[in-house]
Design an enzyme around this catalytic site. Structure first.
Site, PDB file in Angstrom:
ATOM      1  CG  HIS A  24      -1.810   1.179   1.292  1.00 28.36           C
ATOM      2  ND1 HIS A  24      -2.150   1.767   2.476  1.00 28.36           N
ATOM      3  CD2 HIS A  24      -2.436   1.892   0.326  1.00 28.36           C
ATOM      4  CE1 HIS A  24      -2.955   2.786   2.248  1.00 28.36           C
ATOM      5  NE2 HIS A  24      -3.139   2.887   0.940  1.00 28.36           N
ATOM      6  CG  ASP A  32       7.168   9.044 -22.547  1.00 30.41           C
ATOM      7  OD1 ASP A  32       8.409   9.035 -22.383  1.00 30.41           O
ATOM      8  OD2 ASP A  32       6.494  10.090 -22.467  1.00 30.41           O
ATOM      9  CG  ASP A  69      -3.693   5.051  -1.594  1.00 26.52           C
ATOM     10  OD1 ASP A  69      -4.750   5.004  -0.923  1.00 26.52           O
ATOM     11  OD2 ASP A  69      -2.577   5.267  -1.099  1.00 26.52           O
ATOM     12  CG  MET A  79       6.271  15.759 -16.512  1.00 27.40           C
ATOM     13  SD  MET A  79       7.674  15.306 -17.581  1.00 27.40           S
ATOM     14  CE  MET A  79       8.223  13.770 -16.857  1.00 27.40           C
ATOM     15  CE1 TYR A 119      11.781  12.838 -16.355  1.00 26.63           C
ATOM     16  CE2 TYR A 119      13.253  14.709 -16.236  1.00 26.63           C
ATOM     17  CZ  TYR A 119      12.464  13.858 -16.978  1.00 26.63           C
ATOM     18  OH  TYR A 119      12.368  14.023 -18.338  1.00 26.63           O
ATOM     19  CE1 TYR A 137       5.528  17.488 -20.655  1.00 25.23           C
ATOM     20  CE2 TYR A 137       5.177  17.713 -23.018  1.00 25.23           C
ATOM     21  CZ  TYR A 137       5.761  18.153 -21.851  1.00 25.23           C
ATOM     22  OH  TYR A 137       6.570  19.260 -21.866  1.00 25.23           O
ATOM     23  CG  ASN A 139       6.794   9.742 -18.806  1.00 26.85           C
ATOM     24  OD1 ASN A 139       7.229   8.706 -19.283  1.00 26.85           O
ATOM     25  ND2 ASN A 139       7.272  10.935 -19.137  1.00 26.85           N
TER      26      ASN A 139
END
Length: 153
Positions: A24, A32, A69, A79, A119, A137, A139
């Site tokens: 958890h 990407d 969660d 991002m 990052y 973009y 990710n």
């Protein structure tokens, strides 16, 4: 490829093992092709290769097994565009795909993490999945949730 009942075949044994070991609050990055996966994973999270797979199809498969969660505002983060891309009006249609997939699974989707903060957060992730996603973009960070006793087999 995994050939098991109820397990999406595109999930590799390495990815399944990582998902099973996560607890958890642990996070996994779906990265990407432009993401510095190997650099981020040097001395940090486990790097899992999923070359050739797009993140939307991988996200759908992962969400069949991984609870996100529900104790946080958003268990899925992307991002933010850097100022120059925002100013030029760069479009991110892959985010619409993520939003749709996450919504169907009952989860919220959040924008709002700057590039370098993303990052740094990725360096603390449980694992980074290096995909073949070519969308800019693309990710995505997912935070693992919990399963209630009634949901355990």
């Amino acid at each position: 490829m995994v050939v098991l009942k109820g397990v999406p075949a595109l999930l590799s044994p390495e990815l399944l093992f990582a998902l099973a070991r996560m607890g958890h609050g642990d996070e996994i990055v779906l990265a990407d092709v432009n993401f510095p996966s190997s650099s981020i994973c040097r001395g940090g999270p486990e790097e899992i290769r999923a070359d050739g797979l797009g993140i939307p199809q991988l996200l759908e498969a992962v969400l069949q097994l991984l609870p996100l969660d529900t104790y946080v505002q958003s268990p899925a983060m992307v991002m933010e565009l850097v100022p120059s891309d925002r100013k030029s009006g760069l479009l991110t249609p892959v985010w619409t795909s993520y939003q749709s997939i996450l919504s169907r699974a009952g989860y919220e989707f959040s924008l709002g993490m700057g590039r370098f903060a993303f990052y740094e957060r990725a360096k603390k992730a449980f694992a980074v999945v290096a995909t073949g996603e070519t969308a800019l973009y693309g990710n995505l960070i997912l935070k693992k949730g919990v399963l209630a006793p009634k949901d355990l087999c």
